[in-house]
Design a protein around this motif. Structure first.
Motif, PDB file in Angstrom:
ATOM      1  N   LEU A  27     -13.108   8.167   9.734  1.00 13.62           N
ATOM      2  CA  LEU A  27     -12.469   7.158   8.886  1.00 13.62           C
ATOM      3  C   LEU A  27     -13.480   6.340   8.096  1.00 13.62           C
ATOM      4  CD1 LEU A  27      -9.818   5.817  11.417  1.00 13.62           C
ATOM      5  CD2 LEU A  27      -9.392   7.308   9.445  1.00 13.62           C
ATOM      6  N   GLY A  28     -13.113   6.042   6.855  1.00 15.12           N
ATOM      7  CA  GLY A  28     -13.953   5.171   6.033  1.00 15.12           C
ATOM      8  C   GLY A  28     -13.083   4.123   5.362  1.00 15.12           C
ATOM      9  N   THR A  29     -13.681   2.984   5.077  1.00 12.79           N
ATOM     10  CA  THR A  29     -12.940   1.941   4.370  1.00 12.79           C
ATOM     11  C   THR A  29     -13.007   2.134   2.872  1.00 12.79           C
ATOM     12  OG1 THR A  29     -14.922   0.583   4.312  1.00 12.79           O
ATOM     13  CG2 THR A  29     -13.371   0.169   6.115  1.00 12.79           C
ATOM     14  N   ASP A  30     -14.019   2.889   2.396  1.00  9.80           N
ATOM     15  CA  ASP A  30     -14.407   2.844   0.992  1.00  9.80           C
ATOM     16  C   ASP A  30     -14.843   1.397   0.723  1.00  9.80           C
ATOM     17  OD1 ASP A  30     -14.959   3.784  -1.540  1.00  9.80           O
ATOM     18  OD2 ASP A  30     -12.990   4.657  -1.867  1.00  9.80           O
ATOM     19  N   SER A  31     -15.033   1.013  -0.538  1.00  4.57           N
ATOM     20  CA  SER A  31     -15.552  -0.338  -0.783  1.00  4.57           C
ATOM     21  C   SER A  31     -14.449  -1.374  -0.659  1.00  4.57           C
ATOM     22  CB  SER A  31     -16.160  -0.417  -2.174  1.00  4.57           C
ATOM     23  OG  SER A  31     -15.168  -0.734  -3.120  1.00  4.57           O
ATOM     24  N   SER A  32     -14.834  -2.624  -0.463  1.00  2.22           N
ATOM     25  CA  SER A  32     -13.802  -3.665  -0.386  1.00  2.22           C
ATOM     26  C   SER A  32     -13.301  -4.054  -1.767  1.00  2.22           C
ATOM     27  CB  SER A  32     -14.257  -4.880   0.421  1.00  2.22           C
ATOM     28  OG  SER A  32     -15.578  -5.185   0.184  1.00  2.22           O
ATOM     29  N   ALA A  33     -13.750  -3.355  -2.807  1.00  2.00           N
ATOM     30  CA  ALA A  33     -13.102  -3.510  -4.105  1.00  2.00           C
ATOM     31  C   ALA A  33     -11.822  -2.676  -4.182  1.00  2.00           C
ATOM     32  CB  ALA A  33     -14.056  -3.114  -5.231  1.00  2.00           C
ATOM     33  N   SER A  34     -11.703  -1.689  -3.325  1.00  2.00           N
ATOM     34  CA  SER A  34     -10.484  -0.845  -3.354  1.00  2.00           C
ATOM     35  C   SER A  34      -9.765  -0.819  -2.017  1.00  2.00           C
ATOM     36  CB  SER A  34     -10.841   0.591  -3.765  1.00  2.00           C
ATOM     37  OG  SER A  34     -11.587   1.243  -2.753  1.00  2.00           O
ATOM     38  N   LEU A  43       0.808  -1.232   0.000  1.00  2.00           N
ATOM     39  CA  LEU A  43       0.000   0.000   0.000  1.00  2.00           C
ATOM     40  C   LEU A  43       0.836   1.275   0.000  1.00  2.00           C
ATOM     41  CD1 LEU A  43      -2.870  -0.798   2.567  1.00  2.00           C
ATOM     42  CD2 LEU A  43      -3.007  -0.792   0.072  1.00  2.00           C
ATOM     43  N   ILE A  44       1.813   1.382   0.914  1.00  4.50           N
ATOM     44  CA  ILE A  44       2.422   2.705   1.118  1.00  4.50           C
ATOM     45  C   ILE A  44       3.223   3.173  -0.084  1.00  4.50           C
ATOM     46  CG2 ILE A  44       2.445   2.654   3.633  1.00  4.50           C
ATOM     47  CD1 ILE A  44       5.389   2.013   3.579  1.00  4.50           C
ATOM     48  N   HIS A  45       3.873   2.242  -0.774  1.00  2.38           N
ATOM     49  CA  HIS A  45       4.697   2.699  -1.899  1.00  2.38           C
ATOM     50  C   HIS A  45       3.836   3.169  -3.064  1.00  2.38           C
ATOM     51  CE1 HIS A  45       7.998   1.481   0.496  1.00  2.38           C
ATOM     52  NE2 HIS A  45       7.475   0.278   0.631  1.00  2.38           N
ATOM     53  N   LYS A  46       2.628   2.619  -3.198  1.00  2.00           N
ATOM     54  CA  LYS A  46       1.682   3.149  -4.188  1.00  2.00           C
ATOM     55  C   LYS A  46       1.259   4.563  -3.798  1.00  2.00           C
ATOM     56  CE  LYS A  46      -0.646  -1.252  -5.378  1.00  2.00           C
ATOM     57  NZ  LYS A  46       0.062  -2.204  -4.527  1.00  2.00           N
ATOM     58  N   GLY A  47       0.827   4.710  -2.536  1.00  2.00           N
ATOM     59  CA  GLY A  47       0.283   5.995  -2.096  1.00  2.00           C
ATOM     60  C   GLY A  47       1.310   7.107  -2.124  1.00  2.00           C
ATOM     61  N   VAL A  48       2.541   6.782  -1.759  1.00  2.00           N
ATOM     62  CA  VAL A  48       3.573   7.810  -1.669  1.00  2.00           C
ATOM     63  C   VAL A  48       4.141   8.160  -3.051  1.00  2.00           C
ATOM     64  CG1 VAL A  48       5.907   8.269  -0.778  1.00  2.00           C
ATOM     65  CG2 VAL A  48       4.139   7.367   0.737  1.00  2.00           C
ATOM     66  N   SER A  49       4.283   7.143  -3.923  1.00  2.00           N
ATOM     67  CA  SER A  49       4.863   7.401  -5.247  1.00  2.00           C
ATOM     68  C   SER A  49       3.815   7.871  -6.251  1.00  2.00           C
ATOM     69  CB  SER A  49       5.509   6.115  -5.787  1.00  2.00           C
ATOM     70  OG  SER A  49       4.496   5.166  -6.098  1.00  2.00           O
ATOM     71  N   GLY A 108      -6.701   3.451   3.550  1.00  2.00           N
ATOM     72  CA  GLY A 108      -6.424   2.197   2.832  1.00  2.00           C
ATOM     73  C   GLY A 108      -6.716   2.321   1.351  1.00  2.00           C
ATOM     74  N   SER A 109      -7.871   2.836   1.035  1.00  2.00           N
ATOM     75  CA  SER A 109      -8.273   2.973  -0.360  1.00  2.00           C
ATOM     76  C   SER A 109      -7.398   3.995  -1.091  1.00  2.00           C
ATOM     77  CB  SER A 109      -9.750   3.379  -0.419  1.00  2.00           C
ATOM     78  OG  SER A 109     -10.168   3.592  -1.737  1.00  2.00           O
ATOM     79  N   ASN A 110      -7.095   5.106  -0.447  1.00  2.00           N
ATOM     80  CA  ASN A 110      -6.255   6.140  -1.071  1.00  2.00           C
ATOM     81  C   ASN A 110      -4.861   5.624  -1.383  1.00  2.00           C
ATOM     82  OD1 ASN A 110      -7.586   8.886   0.962  1.00  2.00           O
ATOM     83  ND2 ASN A 110      -8.401   7.932  -0.863  1.00  2.00           N
TER      84      ASN A 110
END
Lengths: 431, 431
Positions: free
Chosen positions: B298-305, A320-326, B274-276
């Motif tokens: 806080l939100g999870t957004d959907s479990s597809a993302s 997750l983090i490397h996607k979000g940060v990059s 998580g989703s972001n």
């Protein structure tokens, strides 16, 4: 000769030709001898038959950086900067640790790890005989090393070096080969250069690898430059650390040139995303390390800075983090994160027969209960492992073909006693 | 009148004078009437007596952004950019969703949520009567809204507005008050300005709040500027969206001026870490939002993302990533992360009697099994909740004083049927 068959299972192989196989797996003693869709013909007799319905089988997880005994200090001094946390909370309490503390803290961590699907781990600590005995009893694998801080008088330094050598000699290859050892100067910022060189020399003499902390915080990197005129990678290279097979933990703050040096020397990097985030150390350049061909694996670090030993969470954080940060949604995809937590971990500690479900590999495998809402629909099990699963989904754990967790219960350890003793040690330490 | 007493429990109050109380809690019907160290004197008779030994009690978690039905697409198209994922994987399949799909997808998510300690959630989707019926049956709380995309001919637009109004009228205050409703234009980039204005007008007419996606990706922000000459915050302010109580999801890409505008209009922000991260949208400026006094939840957004609905994980991500990215180890401490997941969530959806364990509050609470290695030692339970716990540690769940999960089993839903039907719908959708 013990023969086990798992029927009707779903197998995430990690290394095999097919990423996912629905079918059967056969174990002979400590080795996987068959994995495939159809059961081999013949009237084979098995010592144990396992029904794999609604179970997901995968290689056991490998945690490549931990200080297991520090679970005694979980939740004791959170939300602080690394140096403050180390100097004011951890080191003063760790200085009080006796062998008994290390024993019960380590057993507490091992219980958490094996119940959560970790079958191999690296431990760098003190009172290492206690750690090795706990690993031997648990049935899991340990790559163990006496981590030594060199900020002490020469006679104490010498004593530590001798102790580290003795431990490495005593335990390498023990517990039916489940224990291996390394030599560990703690970190460039806690070890004078000549102290580090003594560990390098010992590693040459004993033909063992080296493990150390490196470039965890920016402060530490800048201090290294100020004190030695070199950043930590060149500093360690100069001291000969990379002349041996070596594993460095953290490696958060790296230049392009440093990444090239690590790649050229085949240095293994243990990425510790949870700990690095919690201590605000930063975000390691994992996509760049992978691109440069560096062997990257995952570690929890201690549960005093994590604060758990759930390797599924470390795989998820790495994904997750490397996607979000990059900003790159393809940075560290699920397939890659799964490799970091399994086969890359095994290779990082020089276990070439661990980390995948393939014929000829050691039977270190775990089963997840997939009969739960968060594993549905049955779309992509690699995705579900990385993005949805947790340690608590693990029900069965095998190492070397021997079952050590069954239906969530430790078979090799007295968990009730461990919980009682760990709480007791904490109360004695902090009263 | 139903009276319940929990004895020998450890209570993390979130809002009370004492953060942690070891003692007893008494519930009368739907309300907490006592919480304290000592049991009140007198010979009170209770309908139910609960032994809280080895249990940690805390307020139920509140998930402020979700599209529950999309769990049918969990693991279907991972590791893609937001627009590609939406346009190629999600929207074409969601277009095929029938009421039956929404029903079983939503029930799958609700089963996962309540078993994991989420007692209230926001849902923005289509076929909302199915969602409302599922919420009613489950016993949990839902703040529900028909999310409408306006990229369609005027007659279809009008139909959607009418449908959204009808749903909001039909269900607001239903299910013994557990269901409330909002009006939701999907997002500035999927709704023409006049379409958004129709929702704002309807929200005024019905005296309801508004919910929308906002500034999730940089691309979307730049497109908004190009098309309307304004960034999304000013664009939505101009369209009157913030003239009503409102909750925006994501809010990742914000300028200082936009943060001020959100604060000035008392706009609530649902942070979806998580989703972001997974969609590489970026890292929201949560510490700055909190400093500016914006109500963040806080939100999870959907479990597809995401790909799960574990709110403990969202609390942990919120506590971890802002430290790691900012370099400030005090950014979003555990106490703050716990508020984001509980009381802030409740206030974000205008539930002023939910989110803490205090006298007079609704009896929405959950129990975690702390007799496990990762909850030891008994040092700091707020830390353990945020940094070590997961959805799978939840054993008991109460909403409005009624138990809906007991020892990990759903009491209100037929989980076996839900799992079967959800898998079946997925196979029909993707065959």
């Amino acid at each position: 000769m013990a023969k086990i068959i798992v029927r009707n299972g779903t197998f995430v192989t990690v290394g095999g030709e097919k990423p996912v196989i629905r079918g059967c797996m056969i174990i002979e003693n400590d080795t996987i001898v068959y994995i495939g869709e159809n059961e081999p013909e013949g009237n084979e007799i098995y010592d144990q038959t396992i029904d794999g319905t609604n179970k997901l089988y995968m290689p056991g997880l490998v945690n490549t950086h931990c200080h297991a005994a520090m679970s005694l200090l979980r939740g004791y001094g959170d939300d602080l900067a690394l140096q403050v946390w180390l100097e004011e909370k951890m080191w003063p309490n760790e200085a009080k640790f006796t062998g008994e503390d290390v024993r019960w803290g380590t057993l507490l961590s091992i219980a958490e790890m094996i119940k959560g699907g970790t079958t191999s781990f690296v431990d760098m600590y003190d009172h290492m005989d206690e750690v090795a005995q706990a690993v031997e009893q648990s049935g899991m694998r340990g790559c163990l090393t006496r981590g030594a801080i060199g900020l002490c008088p020469p006679d104490v330094q010498d004593h530590k070096v001798k102790e580290a050598i003795q431990f490495a000699k005593d335990w390498h290859g023990k517990a039916e080969g489940r224990i291996t050892t390394m030599m560990s100067p703690h970190a460039p910022y806690t070890c004078p250069p000549d102290f580090i060189e003594k560990f390098v020399q010992a590693a040459h003499d004993l033909d063992l690898p080296l493990h150390t902390h490196m470039s965890e915080t920016l402060h530490e990197v800048l201090e290294n430059e100020r004190q030695y005129g070199l950043r930590p990678v060149d500093h360690l290279a100069k001291l000969g650390l990379f002349s041996r097979p070596s594993l460095v933990a953290h490696a958060v703050h790296l230049t392009d040139a440093e990444i090239e040096t690590l790649s050229a020397h085949h240095v293994h990097v243990s990425h510790n995303p949870g700990s690095n985030l919690k201590l605000a150390s930063g975000v390691a350049r994992v996509p760049d390390l992978l691109k440069a061909g560096v062997l990257v694996s995952l570690g929890t670090d201690s549960s005093a800075s994590n604060n758990n030993l759930d390797m599924f969470e470390e795989m998820r954080l790495a994904a997750l983090i490397h996607k979000g940060v990059s900003g790159d949604p393809l940075a560290v995809p699920a397939t890659e994160a799964l490799k970091l937590g399994t086969v890359n971990g095994a290779r990082s500690i020089w276990l070439d027969r661990v980390g995948t479900l393939e014929v000829g590999m050691k039977a270190d495998f775990i089963a997840l209960d997939t009969d739960q809402p968060h594993f549905l629909p049955k779309s992509d099990y690699v995705s579900h492992i990385v993005y949805s699963a947790s340690a608590k989904d693990v029900v069965d754990v095998f190492v070397d073909g021997k079952q050590i967790v069954r239906n969530g219960e430790c078979l090799t350890l007295d968990e009730e006693r461990i919980k009682y003793e760990a709480q007791n040690r904490f109360e004695l330490l902090t009263r």
